[in-house]
Design an enzyme around this catalytic site. Sequence first.
Site, short mmCIF file in Angstrom:
data_model
loop_
_atom_site.label_atom_id
_atom_site.label_comp_id
_atom_site.label_asym_id
_atom_site.label_seq_id
_atom_site.Cartn_x
_atom_site.Cartn_y
_atom_site.Cartn_z
N ASP A 164 -5.82 -1.07 -0.11
CA ASP A 164 -6.57 -0.01 0.53
C ASP A 164 -7.98 -0.50 0.89
OD1 ASP A 164 -6.47 3.20 0.82
OD2 ASP A 164 -8.48 2.59 0.21
N TRP A 189 0.84 -1.21 0.00
CA TRP A 189 0.00 0.00 0.00
C TRP A 189 0.87 1.25 0.00
CZ3 TRP A 189 -0.49 4.46 2.71
CH2 TRP A 189 -1.64 5.23 2.47
N TYR A 207 1.31 4.01 -3.04
CA TYR A 207 0.93 5.41 -2.83
C TYR A 207 2.10 6.33 -3.17
CZ TYR A 207 -1.17 9.53 -0.66
OH TYR A 207 -1.69 10.78 -0.44
#
Length: 482
Positions: free
Chosen positions: A439, A419, A423
Amino acid sequence: MKLDRTTCYKAVAARDRRFDGWFFVGVSSTGIYCRPVCSVRTPQFANCHFFPSAAAAEKNGFRPCLRCRPELAPGHGIFDAASRLAQAAALLIDDGFLNLADMPQLADRLGITERHLRRIFNVEFGVSPVEYAQTQRRLLAKRLLSDTALPVTEVALAAGFGSIRRFNSLFKQHYGFAPSRLRQRSTSTVQSDTMTFELAYRPPLAWDALLDFLAARAIAPIERVDQRVYRRTLALTVGARRYCGWLVVENVPGRHALKVTLPATLSGAVPQALGKIRRLFDLACRPDVIDLHLGPMAQRLPGMRVPGTVDGFEIALRAIIGQQISVAGARCLLTRLVERFGEPLAAAPAGLTHLFPTAAALADASSGEVQAIGLTQARTATVMAVTQAVATGALRIDPLAPLDETLAALRSIRGIGDWTAQYIAMRGLGWPNAFPAGDLVLQRHFGLSSAKALGVHAEQWAPWRAYAALHAWRQHHEESTA
């Protein structure tokens, strides 16, 4: 880039903004080259010559139009893998890389040979990297002369010219008039302590959605959003010199451009500052291509952009500190981090007081000092590991960093999972296909129970999965607050 004359002419006749910046038209009857959206009377087809870059137009003897101003055109997005390296070289040149370095260093920065760089660059832009850089210097000088009150000497230096004499000579040689002519044309209302520029984009632009995303994550000492205007502090290093200042950005929808205001203290770093702002607001985006590919998901809000960043290290810390806590909670911790370790900045817009901490400054702090802002011991260890890697140069987080190697380096750090890496890739590396399948908000939005299932579901949006994630996050927020 291969340009079909008929297609290009139709775009010029229609003043189609989807093609703005993707090619330029030189008119043999006038000796002028324009953007496809120029408001002058459409030239005859036989008089039109089409070029993949402003540099190619100037190489063929055309001068820039003073009405549509080719220097204001939006840049290219990186779509085709075959052209990625050439586009990466152009981004570095736009940011002034060749003002302080040479061709071997540019090739080394990209990890390829100089010969290969010259070949792929010429295929993409129709000119050599040096010719492209020379054109960018002239166009930047033209912009500074038209839009700022900087003395001509400072304009020449800011644009990358070694001397005022060479600047005057090359400018007159290529454009047919002296730089002073543009200074006489500029308005008397230009302020001496600020610089104002326009950065064009291809419509539509979901400006409110973009600002909402940034506002929800705004760190009070360094950025703020109010009255549909974005403000933040900024530090840039050019060569051995560090420039500190701020930026103010607002949308001018009637001109399909963002209005950018910078302080005169950043005059020595204008190319770098504008490059950062273009990436922060994803101005190279092609919404016509992306929205069509996303289909129904994009119909509710066309023109969505993926917010980038002015500092990859900052995005990395935002992602790490924001793990498994609310956006508001992360913002609170990051505010403490900035107030404790960020450099105070004087003479900034109201409410902006600090710069985000540099990796070098944070690396000098102890783990205990960093943990004291409210982090767990494990989270602190991750922050310090990334800080050390960036400070020593072992890790680079910017759109030109090698994607696979950078993702692997991030995942090798304890506390960074998929994650966080995705990002950072989305906002720090500018990777349009990044997608944080782990997510939980995205999983709930699509009614899927695992990251694996969501990853499979998201393949339909490749290579624009980052845009799909932004749409889904916004739609989920709208539905949960309705």
